[in-house]
Design an enzyme around this catalytic site. Structure first.
Site, PDB file in Angstrom:
ATOM      1  N   HIS A   1       0.855  -1.188   0.000  1.00 13.99           N
ATOM      2  CA  HIS A   1       0.000   0.000   0.000  1.00 13.99           C
ATOM      3  C   HIS A   1       0.886   1.231   0.000  1.00 13.99           C
ATOM      4  O   HIS A   1       2.092   1.152   0.215  1.00 13.99           O
ATOM      5  CB  HIS A   1      -0.935   0.010   1.213  1.00 13.99           C
TER       6      HIS A   1
ATOM      7  N   HIS B   1      -0.537   0.075  12.632  1.00 14.09           N
ATOM      8  CA  HIS B   1      -0.695  -0.459  11.287  1.00 14.09           C
ATOM      9  C   HIS B   1       0.604  -1.168  10.918  1.00 14.09           C
ATOM     10  O   HIS B   1       1.430  -1.457  11.782  1.00 14.09           O
ATOM     11  CB  HIS B   1      -1.083   0.651  10.301  1.00 14.09           C
TER      12      HIS B   1
END
Length: 376
Positions: free
Chosen positions: A62, A299
């Site tokens: 990502h 994350h």
């Protein structure tokens, strides 16, 4: 919960290296209308900062925060590489899930995926799946048996009670709310007398109405008397498979070793650990609590920093999100750490057992205080 279309899944792909794989995934995200053309640069830059390899053959490429303006709408593209792609030193990815998300939208999506992918058997099936439909079913958890429900949502502590009926009703209600039992189970467990296990611990269940495996625990603020016997805590078991057996075994070990009093005084996280982790039963376990200050929680990037810190030590280390489910997770597994759903301000409890446990907890605390690679 995000929805995944078979059009977003690409089985049987083959590439020469990681960069080629990322460019292919970025192109698919752009074609699907999720990102603009510059997002690929953020995906490649992210890999330079820290690998997006989660473990179990899964990677989640990502973009960086600098390329969030390139995200047009949240979405994913799933690529399966049956022959594997080298993602880093000792890391081979068989499935790469490209994520496009602005703000912290991707965290919820990531938590949903990691809950599924942390199951080793599912990760193995993802490698061998041959169709988009099969991959979708695995990723959405449709082929996964439900995990045992035993967390903060099935526990009620510090109850003002003077009879077992109060605890019976609370446990039955918790299990019903969790979708683990039906009305027949509720009626049976409220009307029938629980079994006295001794040391203030009582147990009940029902042969009828078990919809999924779950365990509910309720504990009185003060122990009370039931026909001359001490009562303080009630465990109610819904059994739809063999998962609750491990919990009952740990409960039995506590009783046999005259350590059940731990259940009567422990806080929620410790009580859960005693029933779900074998390490919690030992006496030489150290623990420490820290607050996560990272803006977007744990994350992939700060999660990787935390796991890498833990891996520097030999001790067995578990981490519990006190503001999440309360269940302990293996601190050496990035997949399981990310699945804890840690947000800014959440309290984490680390337990360590081993010769370097004290040093490990200090290093973990220092790393969290320093921002886990994102600045204090």
């Amino acid at each position: 919960m995000f929805q995944l279309s078979v059009q977003d899944i690409h089985p049987g792909e083959q590439v020469g290296n990681k960069e080629e794989a990322i460019r292919q995934i970025a192109a698919a995200l752009a074609q699907a209308g999720n990102v603009a053309g510059g997002y690929v640069d953020g995906m490649l830059a992210r890999e330079q900062q820290t690998s997006t390899f989660l473990g179990n053959g899964i990677a989640i490429p990502h973009g960086t925060t600098d390329t969030r303006d390139q995200v047009l709408k949240t979405g994913v593209q799933v690529f399966q590489f049956p022959q594997g792609v080298t993602w880093g030193e000792g890391q081979v990815a068989y499935v790469a899930i490209g994520i496009a998300a602005s703000s912290d939208e991707h965290l919820g999506l990531l938590r949903q995926l990691t809950h599924v992918l942390s199951d080793d058997s599912v990760a193995e099936q993802l490698k061998s799946a041959t169709t988009a439909e099969e991959l979708r079913a695995l990723l959405m958890g449709e082929k996964q048996s439900e995990q045992l429900k035993l967390d903060n949502e099935t526990m009620t502590l510090d109850v003002i009670a003077s009879s077992l009926v109060t605890l019976q009703a609370l446990n039955a209600a918790r299990l019903k709310e969790a979708g683990a039992v039906d009305a027949a189970f509720v009626a049976k467990t409220i009307n029938d007398s629980p079994m006295n296990l001794g040391q203030g611990i009582w147990l009940n269940d029902s042969a009828e109405g078990n919809l999924r495996s779950a365990v509910a625990v309720s504990r009185a603020t003060q122990a009370f008397d039931v026909e001359g016997e001490k009562a303080a805590l009630l465990v109610t078991v819904a059994m739809n498979d063999e998962q609750p057996i491990a919990v009952l075994k740990r409960l039995g070990d506590l009783l046999l070793n005259n350590k059940a009093d731990r259940l009567l005084s422990a806080d929620a996280a410790t009580l859960l650990a005693l029933l779900t982790s074998d390490d919690a039963l030992t006496d030489d376990v150290l623990s420490a609590e820290f607050v996560v200050r990272n803006e977007h929680g744990l994350h992939a990037r700060p999660g990787t920093m935390l796991v890498n810190t833990i891996k520097q030590f030999n001790s067995e280390i578990t981490v519990t999100n006190l503001d999440g489910t309360g269940k302990p997770a293996n601190g050496r597994s990035l997949m399981k750490v990310v699945a804890l759903g840690v947000k800014k301000g959440h309290r984490l409890r680390f337990t360590a057992q081993g010769e370097d446990a004290e040093q490990a907890l200090k290093a973990i605390g220092d790393a969290i205080a320093a921002g886990l690679g994102e600045g204090a």
